[in-house]
Design a protein around this motif. Sequence first.
Motif, PDB file in Angstrom:
ATOM      1  N   ARG A 212       0.844  -1.192   0.000  1.00  0.00           N
ATOM      2  CA  ARG A 212       0.000   0.000   0.000  1.00  0.00           C
ATOM      3  C   ARG A 212       0.886   1.252   0.000  1.00  0.00           C
ATOM      4  O   ARG A 212       1.759   1.410   0.848  1.00  0.00           O
ATOM      5  N   ASN A 213       0.687   2.127  -0.983  1.00  0.00           N
ATOM      6  CA  ASN A 213       1.468   3.359  -1.091  1.00  0.00           C
ATOM      7  C   ASN A 213       0.554   4.586  -0.994  1.00  0.00           C
ATOM      8  O   ASN A 213      -0.566   4.559  -1.512  1.00  0.00           O
ATOM      9  N   ARG A 214       1.058   5.640  -0.327  1.00  0.00           N
ATOM     10  CA  ARG A 214       0.285   6.877  -0.222  1.00  0.00           C
ATOM     11  C   ARG A 214       1.089   8.046  -0.793  1.00  0.00           C
ATOM     12  O   ARG A 214       2.300   8.113  -0.609  1.00  0.00           O
ATOM     13  N   GLY A 238       2.536  24.044   3.862  1.00  0.00           N
ATOM     14  CA  GLY A 238       3.633  23.266   3.316  1.00  0.00           C
ATOM     15  C   GLY A 238       3.234  21.812   3.143  1.00  0.00           C
ATOM     16  O   GLY A 238       3.964  21.018   2.579  1.00  0.00           O
ATOM     17  N   VAL A 239       2.068  21.465   3.600  1.00  0.00           N
ATOM     18  CA  VAL A 239       1.519  20.115   3.494  1.00  0.00           C
ATOM     19  C   VAL A 239       2.548  19.092   3.967  1.00  0.00           C
ATOM     20  O   VAL A 239       2.948  18.188   3.240  1.00  0.00           O
ATOM     21  N   ASP A 240       2.972  19.252   5.208  1.00  0.00           N
ATOM     22  CA  ASP A 240       3.868  18.281   5.823  1.00  0.00           C
ATOM     23  C   ASP A 240       3.062  17.024   6.174  1.00  0.00           C
ATOM     24  O   ASP A 240       1.984  17.114   6.768  1.00  0.00           O
ATOM     25  N   ARG A 241       3.575  15.877   5.783  1.00  0.00           N
ATOM     26  CA  ARG A 241       2.818  14.639   5.967  1.00  0.00           C
ATOM     27  C   ARG A 241       2.506  14.396   7.436  1.00  0.00           C
ATOM     28  O   ARG A 241       1.394  13.966   7.781  1.00  0.00           O
ATOM     29  N   GLY A 242       3.457  14.653   8.306  1.00  0.00           N
ATOM     30  CA  GLY A 242       3.211  14.432   9.728  1.00  0.00           C
ATOM     31  C   GLY A 242       2.089  15.310  10.255  1.00  0.00           C
ATOM     32  O   GLY A 242       1.234  14.848  11.020  1.00  0.00           O
ATOM     33  N   LYS A 243       2.078  16.575   9.826  1.00  0.00           N
ATOM     34  CA  LYS A 243       1.030  17.488  10.284  1.00  0.00           C
ATOM     35  C   LYS A 243      -0.333  17.088   9.698  1.00  0.00           C
ATOM     36  O   LYS A 243      -1.363  17.215  10.363  1.00  0.00           O
ATOM     37  N   VAL A 244      -0.339  16.646   8.449  1.00  0.00           N
ATOM     38  CA  VAL A 244      -1.589  16.206   7.844  1.00  0.00           C
ATOM     39  C   VAL A 244      -2.147  15.006   8.603  1.00  0.00           C
ATOM     40  O   VAL A 244      -3.346  14.919   8.885  1.00  0.00           O
ATOM     41  N   ASP A 245      -1.284  14.071   8.970  1.00  0.00           N
ATOM     42  CA  ASP A 245      -1.740  12.908   9.719  1.00  0.00           C
ATOM     43  C   ASP A 245      -2.293  13.314  11.080  1.00  0.00           C
ATOM     44  O   ASP A 245      -3.287  12.744  11.552  1.00  0.00           O
ATOM     45  N   ASP A 246      -1.643  14.300  11.730  1.00  0.00           N
ATOM     46  CA  ASP A 246      -2.148  14.789  13.017  1.00  0.00           C
ATOM     47  C   ASP A 246      -3.540  15.403  12.837  1.00  0.00           C
ATOM     48  O   ASP A 246      -4.432  15.222  13.689  1.00  0.00           O
ATOM     49  N   ALA A 247      -3.724  16.141  11.729  1.00  0.00           N
ATOM     50  CA  ALA A 247      -5.015  16.773  11.492  1.00  0.00           C
ATOM     51  C   ALA A 247      -6.099  15.730  11.239  1.00  0.00           C
ATOM     52  O   ALA A 247      -7.254  15.886  11.668  1.00  0.00           O
ATOM     53  N   THR A 251     -10.333  14.852  12.913  1.00  0.00           N
ATOM     54  CA  THR A 251     -11.466  15.104  12.018  1.00  0.00           C
ATOM     55  C   THR A 251     -12.072  13.766  11.614  1.00  0.00           C
ATOM     56  O   THR A 251     -11.589  12.702  11.970  1.00  0.00           O
ATOM     57  N   GLU A 252     -13.160  13.851  10.875  1.00  0.00           N
ATOM     58  CA  GLU A 252     -13.798  12.652  10.349  1.00  0.00           C
ATOM     59  C   GLU A 252     -13.370  12.354   8.916  1.00  0.00           C
ATOM     60  O   GLU A 252     -13.932  11.500   8.244  1.00  0.00           O
ATOM     61  N   LEU A 253     -12.354  13.095   8.455  1.00  0.00           N
ATOM     62  CA  LEU A 253     -11.845  12.853   7.113  1.00  0.00           C
ATOM     63  C   LEU A 253     -11.127  11.507   7.051  1.00  0.00           C
ATOM     64  O   LEU A 253     -10.524  11.054   8.018  1.00  0.00           O
ATOM     65  N   SER A 254     -11.185  10.890   5.873  1.00  0.00           N
ATOM     66  CA  SER A 254     -10.454   9.639   5.669  1.00  0.00           C
ATOM     67  C   SER A 254      -9.132   9.925   4.964  1.00  0.00           C
ATOM     68  O   SER A 254      -8.914  11.032   4.442  1.00  0.00           O
ATOM     69  N   GLU A 255      -8.273   8.957   4.951  1.00  0.00           N
ATOM     70  CA  GLU A 255      -6.989   9.120   4.267  1.00  0.00           C
ATOM     71  C   GLU A 255      -7.190   9.476   2.795  1.00  0.00           C
ATOM     72  O   GLU A 255      -6.447  10.286   2.233  1.00  0.00           O
ATOM     73  N   ILE A 261      -3.998   7.125  -2.941  1.00  0.00           N
ATOM     74  CA  ILE A 261      -3.584   5.810  -2.456  1.00  0.00           C
ATOM     75  C   ILE A 261      -3.651   4.809  -3.592  1.00  0.00           C
ATOM     76  O   ILE A 261      -4.687   4.670  -4.253  1.00  0.00           O
ATOM     77  N   THR A 262      -2.538   4.172  -3.835  1.00  0.00           N
ATOM     78  CA  THR A 262      -2.483   3.126  -4.860  1.00  0.00           C
ATOM     79  C   THR A 262      -1.992   1.836  -4.222  1.00  0.00           C
ATOM     80  O   THR A 262      -1.280   1.854  -3.213  1.00  0.00           O
ATOM     81  N   GLU A 263      -2.382   0.720  -4.808  1.00  0.00           N
ATOM     82  CA  GLU A 263      -1.939  -0.582  -4.323  1.00  0.00           C
ATOM     83  C   GLU A 263      -1.268  -1.335  -5.461  1.00  0.00           C
ATOM     84  O   GLU A 263      -1.751  -1.327  -6.593  1.00  0.00           O
ATOM     85  N   SER A 264      -0.145  -1.937  -5.165  1.00  0.00           N
ATOM     86  CA  SER A 264       0.571  -2.714  -6.174  1.00  0.00           C
ATOM     87  C   SER A 264       0.783  -4.128  -5.662  1.00  0.00           C
ATOM     88  O   SER A 264       0.931  -4.344  -4.460  1.00  0.00           O
ATOM     89  N   GLU A 265       0.769  -5.068  -6.592  1.00  0.00           N
ATOM     90  CA  GLU A 265       0.933  -6.469  -6.223  1.00  0.00           C
ATOM     91  C   GLU A 265       2.394  -6.882  -6.403  1.00  0.00           C
ATOM     92  O   GLU A 265       3.068  -6.443  -7.344  1.00  0.00           O
ATOM     93  N   TYR A 266       2.904  -7.698  -5.517  1.00  0.00           N
ATOM     94  CA  TYR A 266       4.269  -8.195  -5.647  1.00  0.00           C
ATOM     95  C   TYR A 266       4.362  -9.562  -4.992  1.00  0.00           C
ATOM     96  O   TYR A 266       3.475  -9.973  -4.248  1.00  0.00           O
ATOM     97  N   VAL A 267       5.426 -10.269  -5.302  1.00  0.00           N
ATOM     98  CA  VAL A 267       5.668 -11.595  -4.744  1.00  0.00           C
ATOM     99  C   VAL A 267       6.769 -11.492  -3.704  1.00  0.00           C
ATOM    100  O   VAL A 267       7.827 -10.902  -3.954  1.00  0.00           O
TER     101      VAL A 267
END
Length: 330
Positions: A212-214, A238-247, A251-255, A261-267
Amino acid sequence: MPFSVSWHTLLDELEELSDGATLITPLSHERFRITDIQEHRVIIQIDETGEKRPLQREQFETLYRRVTEESGGFELDRLPPDAEPYSAVLSVHPRFEIDEERGVILERDGPTTTQLLDDAGDSERGQEKRTEPDLDVYADALLLVDALERHEVDVLEDMETDALVNLYTLLSDVQRNANDLRQNVADVLLNRLHHDRPVSGPFGSVQRTTRRNRSLKDEDDVLDTLEHAGIDPERVMGVDRGKVDDALEVTELSERDVYEITESEYVRKAEVDEDRKETRLQGLKDQLAATDGTEAEELREEIEELEDRIEELTEFKSGHAFHTPAEGGP
């Protein structure tokens, strides 16, 4: 085809073996010889113990039925105790072959290999000609094995510099080429695997896994979305990832509201059967030790040619290697 026909074909093939021809069992790699061939049984003698053992026609027929009824081959692990010699002897038949990597004995329409270690009368009879895979990793791996055998790599500090350079070069090439081949294999495997269903081979197993990648969406969109949710944009300026996660936590917002968000398959490797690998490795050592004659000479010549090729690629040339022009020069 009736078993009686295959049985007499097998007896004919055994009769043609030279005196002293040695066979090897596929799992325990026990060596034995054919000492007598009779209408209803074959007598073998185990090299290590000298024990003589009769192999009965009825048991060969049972194995024959199981092999011919299985489309993908009969798994060697399903053989009863002490029944390995039956599979090794059956491999002398021109239509049956043991695939040790897959751990099966199977029937083939084309040329087959046998469990013969040597046959002085005709060492290549009934066997496929050994060919060199057109893969860079194959050549590099052969040279690496040769280098590891010729040098005392247990004490690297005692090795000459040129030997260390060659060893490092080979290790680097094997790693790079093996990883490229590994990825190609993984791409093919990905289409054959299902989630939560590991697939096993003789040396281990693999399974399909989701990674899972974000990544944040456009900055203005993120700030606007957070502002509408009651979050002061300056808190995440500045859209700092840590601050966004804290926000997001308050809130009731989802990721997915602020992240792409993308998902890739691997072995991925699930487990390794070290015991099975060690058994296979010992079997290869035994077969190499027993190899002689034309085949061994061809293998030595092939390795020498490969070594010459790699030395040409890795040797240092005076005036060219690691040369840096002086500052201000051409």
